[in-house]
Design an enzyme around this catalytic site. Structure first.
Site, mmCIF file in Angstrom:
data_model
loop_
_atom_site.group_PDB
_atom_site.id
_atom_site.type_symbol
_atom_site.label_atom_id
_atom_site.label_comp_id
_atom_site.label_asym_id
_atom_site.label_seq_id
_atom_site.Cartn_x
_atom_site.Cartn_y
_atom_site.Cartn_z
ATOM 1 N N HIS A 46 -25.494 -27.579 18.624
ATOM 2 C CA HIS A 46 -24.713 -26.452 18.128
ATOM 3 C C HIS A 46 -24.430 -26.595 16.638
ATOM 4 C CE1 HIS A 46 -20.717 -24.519 17.349
ATOM 5 N NE2 HIS A 46 -21.369 -23.503 17.862
ATOM 6 N N GLU A 49 -27.511 -25.630 14.778
ATOM 7 C CA GLU A 49 -27.677 -24.176 14.732
ATOM 8 C C GLU A 49 -26.851 -23.575 13.596
ATOM 9 O OE1 GLU A 49 -25.419 -20.606 16.326
ATOM 10 O OE2 GLU A 49 -25.862 -21.915 18.021
ATOM 11 N N HIS A 50 -25.645 -24.105 13.368
ATOM 12 C CA HIS A 50 -24.831 -23.657 12.238
ATOM 13 C C HIS A 50 -25.482 -24.038 10.909
ATOM 14 C CE1 HIS A 50 -20.616 -22.550 13.757
ATOM 15 N NE2 HIS A 50 -21.386 -22.594 14.828
ATOM 16 N N GLU A 126 -13.702 -24.108 15.491
ATOM 17 C CA GLU A 126 -14.226 -23.450 16.690
ATOM 18 C C GLU A 126 -13.808 -24.221 17.945
ATOM 19 O OE1 GLU A 126 -18.518 -21.676 18.308
ATOM 20 O OE2 GLU A 126 -18.418 -22.816 16.439
#
Length: 423
Positions: A46, A49-50, A126
């Protein structure tokens, strides 16, 4: 039927034209995600992906989105347990730029140390936001209760500790493993020409090379089950009940989907009618199935007053057990119609269609024709649902999470006792 090609390096390309559209969707999907992480790298997929959006190829972070939006397009990405996807929606003629940008994101991202430090802060926020959102947190609690310290039991977001250890070099090495060309699918649907797409894929992805260290493998998943109860000062209790079931490639996959639909898929479902309409125990109550390559779960989610949590848990257990014992032809036919309706409605979206085809290639090595899927749904009989329900009830394993006022805590044991006492 969607046409499939394979480049010499293993990247697969699938083209699914939809006549009459003025837009197209292009997805680059890697058949790996958070399930491939060990504990030390939890959340790295993740985080990666950022990071690829912070700059890739010759474009800065701003130039990536400006280039796509200047042509009327949209760009996005998503990380799951078993797949990572990058998507562009564009007008006719936008695939050339879309393919070039997505190739840069997947194959040539910059890994600037300053950007990484800032993005760790963003992901940390997040993680904190998910912890502060009850109807997110209760699902993560259930997932952890189901799979423990296995990859499927850990949050896709990771922890602040696990992402802190990533540096530009180690994250670049992880990118090479995660986006190995053997696991990549370039999938387009909508206003797209097959020959043009294949030429773009060869231009932009034909040079991808396998990782020097070899690609990671996902460990087999074991549903262990358990209870996760957290007392928190909330207005409502949030409940999730999970039972182990079959994976996406199992012959009973459609039986599981139909079981969930009858149980709590809509306003005519058993849970909605019994728990909400007849008893007024909950405003929100539904059932769903979550499937992975090798196994899956049947899930129930509900939000209710704390004083009603135990009774709602018993009702959920009773409806699961009852459905496992008897399914009417009329409600099965209605569930089949709903499932086929959802499938065909989804196929009218180029993005959903491109994503679905990519997933099918990764799981089955071929696109599944809609007629074949519809036939699989129609082939399910009441006896199949009864067999599946009996197996879930006889497993003796459940994962239950309860988040909310302390009064709701006993709902966890109430569910397992009510369900397994009936088995």
């Amino acid at each position: 039927m969607a046409a499939v090609h394979r480049l010499t390096n293993g990247v697969r390309v699938v083209c699914d034209p939809i006549p009459g559209l003025e837009t197209a969707a292009l997805c680059v999907v890697a058949g790996r995600g958070a399930r491939y992480e060990d504990g030390a790298r939890s959340g790295w997929s993740h985080l990666l992906e950022h990071m690829v959006f912070k700059g890739a190829g010759a474009r800065s972070a701003m130039e990536i989105v400006e280039a796509i939006e200047a042509q009327g397009g949209q760009i996005n990405a998503a990380t799951g347990y078993e797949r990572t996807s990058f998507q562009v929606r564009c007008l006719t003629g936008g695939l050339d730029l879309g393919s070039a940008v997505l190739a840069d994101l997947v194959l040539a991202p910059r890994m600037d140390a300053g950007d990484l430090a800032r993005e760790k802060q963003v992901v940390g926020q997040e993680i904190a936001e998910a912890a502060d959102t009850p109807d997110d947190l209760v699902f993560e609690m259930a997932q952890a209760a189901a799979y423990g310290d296995q990859p499927l039991g850990r949050s896709i977001l990771g922890t602040t500790g696990s992402i802190a250890s990533a540096d530009p070099t180690s994250l670049s090495d992880w990118r090479a493993c995660l986006y190995d060309p053997q696991s990549l699918v370039v999938s387009a649907a909508g206003a797209v020409d097959e020959a043009a797409l294949l030429a773009l894929a060869e231009r932009d992805f034909g040079g991808a090379r396998p990782p020097a260290t070899g690609a990671p493998a996902a460990p087999p998943a074991i549903f262990t089950g358990g209870e996760a109860v957290s007392a928190k000062a909330l207005e409502q209790a949030n409940l999730v009940f999970l039972l182990p079931s079959v994976g996406v490639s199992d012959p009973d996959y459609f039986a599981l989907r139909l079981f969930a639909e009858i149980l709590g898929g809509g306003m005519a479902s058993r849970l909605f009618q019994e728990a909400r309409e007849k008893r007024g125990l909950a405003y929100a109550v539904d059932a769903y199935s979550e499937t992975y390559a090798d196994q899956g779960v049947l899930g129930v989610f509900a939000g209710c007053a704390a004083k009603d949590a135990v009774e709602l848990a018993k009702v959920a257990a009773g409806e699961i057990a009852g459905l496992g014992q008897s399914v009417g032809e009329a409600e099965l036919a209605r569930a089949k119609a709903q499932l086929k309706g959802a499938m065909f409605m989804m196929r009218e979206s180029p993005l959903a269609r491109a994503e679905q085809t990519a997933a099918q290639l990764l799981l089955f090595d071929r696109p599944l024709p809609p007629a074949e899927i519809a036939a699989g749904i129609e082939a399910v009989r009441p006896a199949d649902l009864a067999r599946l329900g009996a197996a879930m009830c006889a497993s003796g394993r459940a994962a239950v999470s309860v988040l909310g006022p302390r009064q709701a805590g006993p709902a966890a044991q109430a569910f397992t006792r009510a369900l397994f006492a009936r088995a």
